[in-house]
Write a protein that holds these residues in place. Sequence first.
Motif, PDB file in Angstrom:
ATOM      1  N   GLU A 112       0.835  -1.199   0.000  1.00 12.72           N
ATOM      2  CA  GLU A 112       0.000   0.000   0.000  1.00 12.72           C
ATOM      3  C   GLU A 112       0.869   1.248   0.000  1.00 12.72           C
ATOM      4  O   GLU A 112       0.825   2.075   0.913  1.00 12.72           O
ATOM      5  N   GLY A 113       1.675   1.376  -1.050  1.00  9.23           N
ATOM      6  CA  GLY A 113       2.529   2.539  -1.171  1.00  9.23           C
ATOM      7  C   GLY A 113       3.569   2.302  -2.243  1.00  9.23           C
ATOM      8  O   GLY A 113       3.438   1.421  -3.101  1.00  9.23           O
ATOM      9  N   ILE A 114       4.620   3.120  -2.209  1.00  5.21           N
ATOM     10  CA  ILE A 114       5.771   2.945  -3.101  1.00  5.21           C
ATOM     11  C   ILE A 114       7.032   2.959  -2.249  1.00  5.21           C
ATOM     12  O   ILE A 114       7.082   3.605  -1.198  1.00  5.21           O
ATOM     13  N   ASP A 115       8.064   2.221  -2.705  1.00  5.60           N
ATOM     14  CA  ASP A 115       9.352   2.210  -2.019  1.00  5.60           C
ATOM     15  C   ASP A 115      10.380   2.916  -2.893  1.00  5.60           C
ATOM     16  O   ASP A 115      10.518   2.593  -4.082  1.00  5.60           O
ATOM     17  N   VAL A 116      11.102   3.857  -2.307  1.00  4.30           N
ATOM     18  CA  VAL A 116      12.102   4.643  -3.026  1.00  4.30           C
ATOM     19  C   VAL A 116      13.471   4.367  -2.429  1.00  4.30           C
ATOM     20  O   VAL A 116      13.710   4.646  -1.256  1.00  4.30           O
ATOM     21  N   PRO A 148      20.508   6.224  -0.452  1.00  7.28           N
ATOM     22  CA  PRO A 148      21.505   5.933   0.584  1.00  7.28           C
ATOM     23  C   PRO A 148      21.002   6.308   1.973  1.00  7.28           C
ATOM     24  O   PRO A 148      20.217   7.255   2.138  1.00  7.28           O
ATOM     25  N   ARG A 149      21.447   5.559   2.939  1.00  9.00           N
ATOM     26  CA  ARG A 149      21.100   5.866   4.326  1.00  9.00           C
ATOM     27  C   ARG A 149      21.464   7.313   4.643  1.00  9.00           C
ATOM     28  O   ARG A 149      22.519   7.802   4.255  1.00  9.00           O
ATOM     29  N   GLY A 150      20.580   7.996   5.311  1.00 10.28           N
ATOM     30  CA  GLY A 150      20.829   9.371   5.705  1.00 10.28           C
ATOM     31  C   GLY A 150      20.340  10.413   4.714  1.00 10.28           C
ATOM     32  O   GLY A 150      20.389  11.618   5.004  1.00 10.28           O
ATOM     33  N   THR A 151      19.843   9.970   3.532  1.00  5.40           N
ATOM     34  CA  THR A 151      19.302  10.924   2.555  1.00  5.40           C
ATOM     35  C   THR A 151      18.093  11.639   3.159  1.00  5.40           C
ATOM     36  O   THR A 151      17.217  11.006   3.751  1.00  5.40           O
ATOM     37  N   PRO A 152      18.000  12.967   3.037  1.00  9.26           N
ATOM     38  CA  PRO A 152      16.868  13.694   3.625  1.00  9.26           C
ATOM     39  C   PRO A 152      15.527  13.285   3.022  1.00  9.26           C
ATOM     40  O   PRO A 152      15.407  13.084   1.811  1.00  9.26           O
ATOM     41  N   LEU A 153      14.544  13.152   3.890  1.00  7.91           N
ATOM     42  CA  LEU A 153      13.155  12.928   3.492  1.00  7.91           C
ATOM     43  C   LEU A 153      12.411  14.249   3.634  1.00  7.91           C
ATOM     44  O   LEU A 153      12.493  14.906   4.675  1.00  7.91           O
ATOM     45  N   ASP A 209      10.663  20.958   3.624  1.00  9.19           N
ATOM     46  CA  ASP A 209      11.295  20.820   4.931  1.00  9.19           C
ATOM     47  C   ASP A 209      11.711  19.369   5.158  1.00  9.19           C
ATOM     48  O   ASP A 209      11.040  18.428   4.710  1.00  9.19           O
ATOM     49  N   THR A 210      12.819  19.173   5.856  1.00  7.46           N
ATOM     50  CA  THR A 210      13.301  17.826   6.141  1.00  7.46           C
ATOM     51  C   THR A 210      12.553  17.232   7.325  1.00  7.46           C
ATOM     52  O   THR A 210      12.502  17.821   8.405  1.00  7.46           O
ATOM     53  N   LEU A 211      11.988  16.039   7.111  1.00 10.66           N
ATOM     54  CA  LEU A 211      11.214  15.355   8.156  1.00 10.66           C
ATOM     55  C   LEU A 211      12.038  14.290   8.857  1.00 10.66           C
ATOM     56  O   LEU A 211      11.739  13.909   9.994  1.00 10.66           O
ATOM     57  N   GLY A 212      13.050  13.770   8.167  1.00  8.67           N
ATOM     58  CA  GLY A 212      13.874  12.704   8.718  1.00  8.67           C
ATOM     59  C   GLY A 212      14.850  12.241   7.660  1.00  8.67           C
ATOM     60  O   GLY A 212      15.078  12.934   6.658  1.00  8.67           O
ATOM     61  N   THR A 213      15.408  11.058   7.854  1.00  2.07           N
ATOM     62  CA  THR A 213      16.376  10.526   6.900  1.00  2.07           C
ATOM     63  C   THR A 213      16.042   9.086   6.548  1.00  2.07           C
ATOM     64  O   THR A 213      15.376   8.370   7.308  1.00  2.07           O
ATOM     65  N   VAL A 214      16.522   8.679   5.371  1.00  2.00           N
ATOM     66  CA  VAL A 214      16.266   7.326   4.862  1.00  2.00           C
ATOM     67  C   VAL A 214      16.977   6.295   5.743  1.00  2.00           C
ATOM     68  O   VAL A 214      18.125   6.480   6.152  1.00  2.00           O
ATOM     69  N   GLY A 215      16.271   5.187   6.017  1.00  2.00           N
ATOM     70  CA  GLY A 215      16.853   4.081   6.774  1.00  2.00           C
ATOM     71  C   GLY A 215      16.246   2.766   6.339  1.00  2.00           C
ATOM     72  O   GLY A 215      15.690   2.655   5.234  1.00  2.00           O
ATOM     73  N   ASN A 216      16.299   1.782   7.217  1.00  2.00           N
ATOM     74  CA  ASN A 216      15.679   0.485   6.938  1.00  2.00           C
ATOM     75  C   ASN A 216      15.151  -0.137   8.225  1.00  2.00           C
ATOM     76  O   ASN A 216      15.298  -1.336   8.479  1.00  2.00           O
ATOM     77  N   THR A 217      14.532   0.692   9.062  1.00  2.00           N
ATOM     78  CA  THR A 217      13.985   0.215  10.330  1.00  2.00           C
ATOM     79  C   THR A 217      12.690  -0.540  10.093  1.00  2.00           C
ATOM     80  O   THR A 217      12.117  -0.543   9.006  1.00  2.00           O
ATOM     81  N   GLY A 218      12.188  -1.197  11.139  1.00  2.00           N
ATOM     82  CA  GLY A 218      10.958  -1.986  11.032  1.00  2.00           C
ATOM     83  C   GLY A 218      11.213  -3.281  10.293  1.00  2.00           C
ATOM     84  O   GLY A 218      12.273  -3.908  10.432  1.00  2.00           O
ATOM     85  N   ASN A 219      10.258  -3.705   9.478  1.00  2.00           N
ATOM     86  CA  ASN A 219      10.418  -4.980   8.770  1.00  2.00           C
ATOM     87  C   ASN A 219      11.337  -4.864   7.557  1.00  2.00           C
ATOM     88  O   ASN A 219      11.463  -5.808   6.771  1.00  2.00           O
ATOM     89  N   LEU A 250      12.780   4.478   1.463  1.00  2.00           N
ATOM     90  CA  LEU A 250      11.580   5.072   2.057  1.00  2.00           C
ATOM     91  C   LEU A 250      10.352   4.313   1.575  1.00  2.00           C
ATOM     92  O   LEU A 250      10.179   4.098   0.364  1.00  2.00           O
ATOM     93  N   HIS A 251       9.500   3.900   2.511  1.00  2.00           N
ATOM     94  CA  HIS A 251       8.135   3.491   2.151  1.00  2.00           C
ATOM     95  C   HIS A 251       7.260   4.730   2.275  1.00  2.00           C
ATOM     96  O   HIS A 251       7.167   5.331   3.351  1.00  2.00           O
ATOM     97  N   PHE A 252       6.632   5.122   1.167  1.00  2.00           N
ATOM     98  CA  PHE A 252       5.803   6.331   1.135  1.00  2.00           C
ATOM     99  C   PHE A 252       4.368   5.926   0.831  1.00  2.00           C
ATOM    100  O   PHE A 252       4.096   5.284  -0.196  1.00  2.00           O
ATOM    101  N   GLY A 253       3.466   6.281   1.719  1.00  2.00           N
ATOM    102  CA  GLY A 253       2.055   5.961   1.535  1.00  2.00           C
ATOM    103  C   GLY A 253       1.195   7.203   1.623  1.00  2.00           C
ATOM    104  O   GLY A 253       1.591   8.223   2.205  1.00  2.00           O
TER     105      GLY A 253
END
Length: 439
Positions: free
Chosen positions: A200-204, A207-212, A264-274, A282-285
Motif C-alpha cells: 500500500e505505497g511505493i518504495d524509493v 543511501p542511508r541518511g538521505t533527507p526525506l 522541509d526535512t522530516l527525517g532521513t532514509v533508513g531500513n527500520t521496522g520490517n 523510504l516506504h511512502f504511503g
Amino acid sequence: MKSSTLVTLLLLGLLSACNKPSTVIQGLLGEQSPRDTYVRTLRKQGMLETEAVQQWLHAGETALHDSLIVSLPFREDGVFPAGGQRVFTYQFILPAGRRLEVQLNSTDSLYFLDLFQLRENASPQRLAYVSEKNRILRWEATDDTPLLLRLQPQLSQPEGEFSLRLRTEPLLAFPVAGRSAQHIISFWGAARDGGARSHEGIDVIAPRGTPLLASVPGYITRTGTNPLGGNVVHLSADGLNLSLYYAHLDQQLVQSGQRVQAGDTLGTVGNTGNAITTAPHLHFGIYRSGGAIDPLPYVQAPEFPAATVSKRSADTLRTREATALFSSLPPSRTTRQRLPRHAIVWVEAATKGYFRVQMPEGQRGYVLASSIQPTDKRLSRRKLTTIEIFRKSLTEAVVDTLPKGTTIDVLGTAAAHEFIRLSDGRRGWIPTISDVKTL
C-alpha cells in the motif's frame, strides 16, 4: 458589501489580472465568466435574438454534450475560422493526484476557454475559465475527474492560428531529496508476505541518511514506531484531505504538532521496522478517508504533450483511401466510423499523428495524418451535360448555376455531392452527376 458591488469588483479584478503574463484564473460557483459577460453585453446591445447570436449560443451549449475524447497530456495546433461559429471541445479524465495545466497560445484571437466537470445525469458544472490569449488555467483532482474543455471564439473572431496544450503535474513534491520516480523499487499493489497482503505505497531506494522531505505544507500529526514501518512520520496535507506516511526512517527530525512547509526535512532514509534485511529506502504511503491510495500519480514527474504533425490546418483535403474517423484519441473500435475513398474533409487542427477534421455534412473527428492528401491534383476532368447548381459550401444557401458544357475538375466527394474546381480557380460543390462525359 453588497453582492452587486462584489461581482463588479471580481470582474474588475479579472480584467486587470488578464493583462499580466501567466495569470491563473479559476472560476468560483456563481461568478460571471467572461463568456457570461459577453452574452450580457450582446443582450444590452439588442443582439441576443439575432440569428447569428442564437446559432453561436446553441453551438456553445451543444458542444457540452457532443465532444471528442482525448487523453492527457495533449497538444493540438489549429485555426479559428473567421466568424466565431466553430466550437472546439475536448473531453478527458484528470487522474487523481494530478494538476491540470491548460495553455492556449493564439494570435489576434478573441476567445473563451471554459473548463467543466462532467456529471452523471446532470448538466456539466463550470469549474474554471480564462478569456485572454496566452493565459494559463489550472485545476487539480484528488479523485479521477471527468472534465470537458470548451474553446469558443467570439463572433468577431478573425481567422487565426492557435496552439492548445494540456499537461499534468503532480500535486505533491517527490518525498526523497535528489530522487525521482525512476528510483522506485516497489510499486503499489505488489505482493507482500507471500501474497497475504499487497503493498500500500511505493518504495524509493536511496543511501542511508538521505533527507526525506515534506511533499506539501501541513502539520505533523504523529511520529513514532511500529513493527512494519519502524520509525515513521505522519503528515496531514493542507487542503487536500490526505495523510502522508513516511516509514523505515533512520532518524525522525520533526515532532507531533509541528508545522512544516513543502521541502522541509522530516527525517532521513533508513531500513527500520520490517525493512531491516533490505537496503535503505523510504516506504511512502498516502491515506484518505477511504483508506490507502496509490501515491505514484501524486509524485510522478510532469507530463508534457508531444509535438504535432506538420501544419495543414484550414486546408481542404481528401482521404487517400477508405479510412476511419475516430471520436477519441487514442482510437478505439467503438469510437469510429468509416470514411470512403476520396471523401472531402476540412482540417481544423493537428495533433501527434492525427488531424482533427470536419466533414462537409458536419461530423467531426480524428483521422490518421497519413490517410489524407491535398486536393490540388484532380481525380478526373468532366464536361457538364446539364445545367448544375453550384455552392461554395454545402451549408450555404447562396447558389450559382453552371451552364451545360462547363469543364470541371473533380477533386472529391461527400453527401451525394462532388467537390469541384472550375477553370477560373473557384472551388465548390455540385450534386453528384451520373450523366457526364469524362475528358
